[in-house]
Design an enzyme around this catalytic site. Structure first.
Site, PDB file in Angstrom:
ATOM      1  N   ASP A  57       0.900  -1.153   0.000  1.00  0.00           N
ATOM      2  CA  ASP A  57       0.000   0.000   0.000  1.00  0.00           C
ATOM      3  C   ASP A  57       0.934   1.196   0.000  1.00  0.00           C
ATOM      4  O   ASP A  57       1.574   1.505   1.014  1.00  0.00           O
ATOM      5  CB  ASP A  57      -0.868   0.011   1.272  1.00  0.00           C
ATOM      6  CG  ASP A  57      -1.845   1.177   1.256  1.00  0.00           C
ATOM      7  OD1 ASP A  57      -1.428   2.288   0.860  1.00  0.00           O
ATOM      8  OD2 ASP A  57      -3.013   1.000   1.636  1.00  0.00           O
ATOM      9  N   HIS A  58       1.051   1.861  -1.148  1.00  0.00           N
ATOM     10  CA  HIS A  58       2.152   2.818  -1.273  1.00  0.00           C
ATOM     11  C   HIS A  58       2.025   3.994  -0.299  1.00  0.00           C
ATOM     12  O   HIS A  58       3.008   4.669  -0.003  1.00  0.00           O
ATOM     13  CB  HIS A  58       2.330   3.288  -2.719  1.00  0.00           C
ATOM     14  CG  HIS A  58       1.332   4.298  -3.194  1.00  0.00           C
ATOM     15  ND1 HIS A  58       0.080   3.964  -3.603  1.00  0.00           N
ATOM     16  CD2 HIS A  58       1.408   5.639  -3.307  1.00  0.00           C
ATOM     17  CE1 HIS A  58      -0.570   5.054  -3.966  1.00  0.00           C
ATOM     18  NE2 HIS A  58       0.209   6.090  -3.790  1.00  0.00           N
ATOM     19  N   HIS A 105      -5.774   2.855   1.442  1.00  0.00           N
ATOM     20  CA  HIS A 105      -4.948   3.991   1.864  1.00  0.00           C
ATOM     21  C   HIS A 105      -5.510   4.705   3.101  1.00  0.00           C
ATOM     22  O   HIS A 105      -4.793   4.946   4.068  1.00  0.00           O
ATOM     23  CB  HIS A 105      -4.813   5.011   0.738  1.00  0.00           C
ATOM     24  CG  HIS A 105      -4.274   4.441  -0.544  1.00  0.00           C
ATOM     25  ND1 HIS A 105      -3.322   3.457  -0.573  1.00  0.00           N
ATOM     26  CD2 HIS A 105      -4.544   4.711  -1.851  1.00  0.00           C
ATOM     27  CE1 HIS A 105      -3.027   3.158  -1.826  1.00  0.00           C
ATOM     28  NE2 HIS A 105      -3.762   3.903  -2.618  1.00  0.00           N
TER      29      HIS A 105
END
Ligand code: BG6
Length: 510
Positions: A185-186, A248
């Protein structure tokens, strides 16, 4: 955890190497790590794609993309060529057994050259429908048979609901142990998101206030100016709930709400985060309309430039009910947070790109000043994630002068004052994956819990396609219903630039 200096030779295999993510994020991240001297001494990147390409052709494609997308452009051709010499292109057809045999042979030959079995990092930058085939083939040929050395990185979306995520976890577990699976999950790689941990647990003055006794409400916003761009087809099946909230925004929420970990061991941190997800109150189907608002952008203007509405975008159905905006309220059923609303919102085509967390403290219990409590702005701590990267503490002060009147002021810590070159999220995450540190990656239970939280909402919106769906003008802050969601409890979305606060101050406090 591996020590960087003793890291074994590492082979990174990118499935989908000619795709968008590889071009915009992965190759730039490896390049920047290389320039910073953070890649292992011996490494190779195997770019896998369906097209025919020679190594040189592919390297020159990488070079063009670095100049467009990397934070460090190519300044020294010599340095780029050194980096590029670590990249090999292999034609690969995901559905063909033969491709995996070629790959196996190539990997074996590289191990002989390195003189030892290299670590293998499989990066799946492909559509989710291909994960099963790749994973089965890796299993069949034993390509990732060494749990200490081999890892797989999976991009989101990780499933499309709870049951598909469970299935995917089961499927991967036939080939990989949990500690080999890195679900990315960047947002967790962003500097300012990681700093939440440092800020909360590296200081003693905030933590005593970090609970329901002192905190009135929390807001998390991830607003984007961009629309769906050329991803209309993909986005139609995703929507903001699956694309942003389930991953996010809920991951940011866990960082804000988690208990203090006793150490930085990855499982310790991930346990504390999983506790938060478990504590999120599950709502009933009847409550969905009360707790959530969804929106879809209509045409409008961004910074004065006209833009089309969502249903005019390429690949989008004219009668689409896919949401491009979600605002919702969470409660956490635990001792620390009981009764504190966590408002989250995300949307495309909003007025400004802005990701932030606002911690609003309770009002003063009694006003000593003649103008009463209404004239007092509550204390706020604002953590700006992007594009501004700062932490702001807002409080009341005496306005200089002979009379006793107050005005809001703020203290700011700006990330850029420390360094104007912060690494991109993918640099942090890829380096961690190379080193074998899964802390910033999602564990299977976290993913399943996060899906569990949104399941009722998904089902309610599926069953009633227009439930709580509002149009909003592109370039606005979303539908009015999102303001009403907060207004019911006397709250409002907080504009978080200091100029806006000052304007508010001019009107109300001076
Ligand atoms: C992705 C979503 O995960 O995150 C996109 O799929 C979104 O729709 C993007 O635009 C936002 O990421 P960032 O880092 O630009 O805020």
């Amino acid at each position: 955890m591996n020590n960087f200096n003793t890291i074994k030779p590492t082979i990174i295999l990118i499935f989908g190497a000619t795709g968008d993510l590889a071009k915009r994020k992965l190759f730039p991240a490896f390049y920047n790590l290389y320039l910073d001297g953070r890649m292992p001494e011996k490494f190779e990147i195997i770019a896998l794609g369906r097209a025919e390409n020679s190594d040189d052709q592919f390297r020159s494609y990488v070079s063009d993309n670095l100049n467009t997308f990397s934070r460090n452009k190519i300044v020294s051709q010599e340095k780029f060529l050194q980096f590029a010499s670590h990249i090999t292109y292999l034609k690969n057809d995901i559905d063909e057994d033969e491709s995996y045999l070629v790959l196996q042979k190539y990997l074996d030959s590289r191990d002989s050259t390195f003189g030892e079995r290299a670590n293998r990092l499989f990066y799946l930058s492909i559509a989710p429908s291909f994960i099963a085939t790749i994973s089965k083939n890796i299993n069949k040929l034993g390509l990732a048979a060494n749990p200490e050395q081999d890892r797989i990185i999976i991009e989101k979306p990780f499933g499309y609901n709870k049951s598909s995520a469970i299935q995917l976890n089961e499927l991967l577990s036939q080939t990989f142990k949990e500690e080999q699976i890195y679900r990315i999950d960047h947002y967790l790689g962003k500097e300012t998101v990681q700093n939440i941990l440092a800020f909360r647990f590296g200081n003693s003055m905030f933590e005593p206030l970090w609970n329901r006794t002192y905190i009135d409400s929390v807001q998390i916003t991830v607003a984007e100016e961009v629309g769906v761009e050329d991803r209309g087809g993909f986005y139609e099946d995703a929507g903001a709930l699956k694309d942003m909230i389930q991953n996010h925004l809920m991951q940011i929420l866990t960082m804000v709400a988690m208990e203090a970990p006793t150490s930085l061991q990855s499982d310790e941190i991930r346990n504390r985060k999983a506790d938060v997800l478990k504590a999120i109150r599950r709502i009933t189907p009847e409550e969905v309309a009360h707790y959530t608002v969804r929106g879809q952008y209509d045409h409008g203007a961004i910074k004065g430039k006209p833009v089309p509405g969502y249903i005019q975008e390429k690949g989008v159905a004219k009668n689409s009910t896919t949401e491009t905006f979600v605002a919702m309220k969470f409660y956490l059923d635990n001792w620390r947070w009981q009764g504190v609303p966590f408002y989250v919102r995300t949307g495309k085509r909003m007025q400004e790109k802005q990701s932030s967390i606002v911690i609003q403290f309770r009002p003063v219990p009694h006003s000593t000043f003649s103008f009463g409590k209404e004239g007092m702005m509550p204390n706020r701590l604002i953590i700006n994630i992007q594009p501004a990267m700062d932490i702001r503490l807002q409080f009341m002060t005496k306005k200089p002068g002979l009379s006793l009147s107050l005005k809001p002021a703020e203290m700011v810590f700006d990330y850029f004052s420390c360094s104007n070159q912060t690494p991109e999220a993918y640099e942090t995450l890829l380096l961690d994956a190379i080193l074998g540190d899964p802390t910033l990656f999602m564990r299977s239970d976290q993913v399943e819990e996060a899906w569990d939280v949104v399941t009722t909402i998904q089902e309610a919106w599926e069953n009633d396609k227009s439930l709580n769906l509002h149009k909003y003008e592109a370039g606005s802050w979303g539908p009015e219903a999102a303001d009403a969601l907060l207004a019911r409890q006397g709250h409002a979305w907080i504009s978080n630039t200091y100029n806006e606060i000052k304007e508010e101050a001019d009107g109300n406090y001076f």
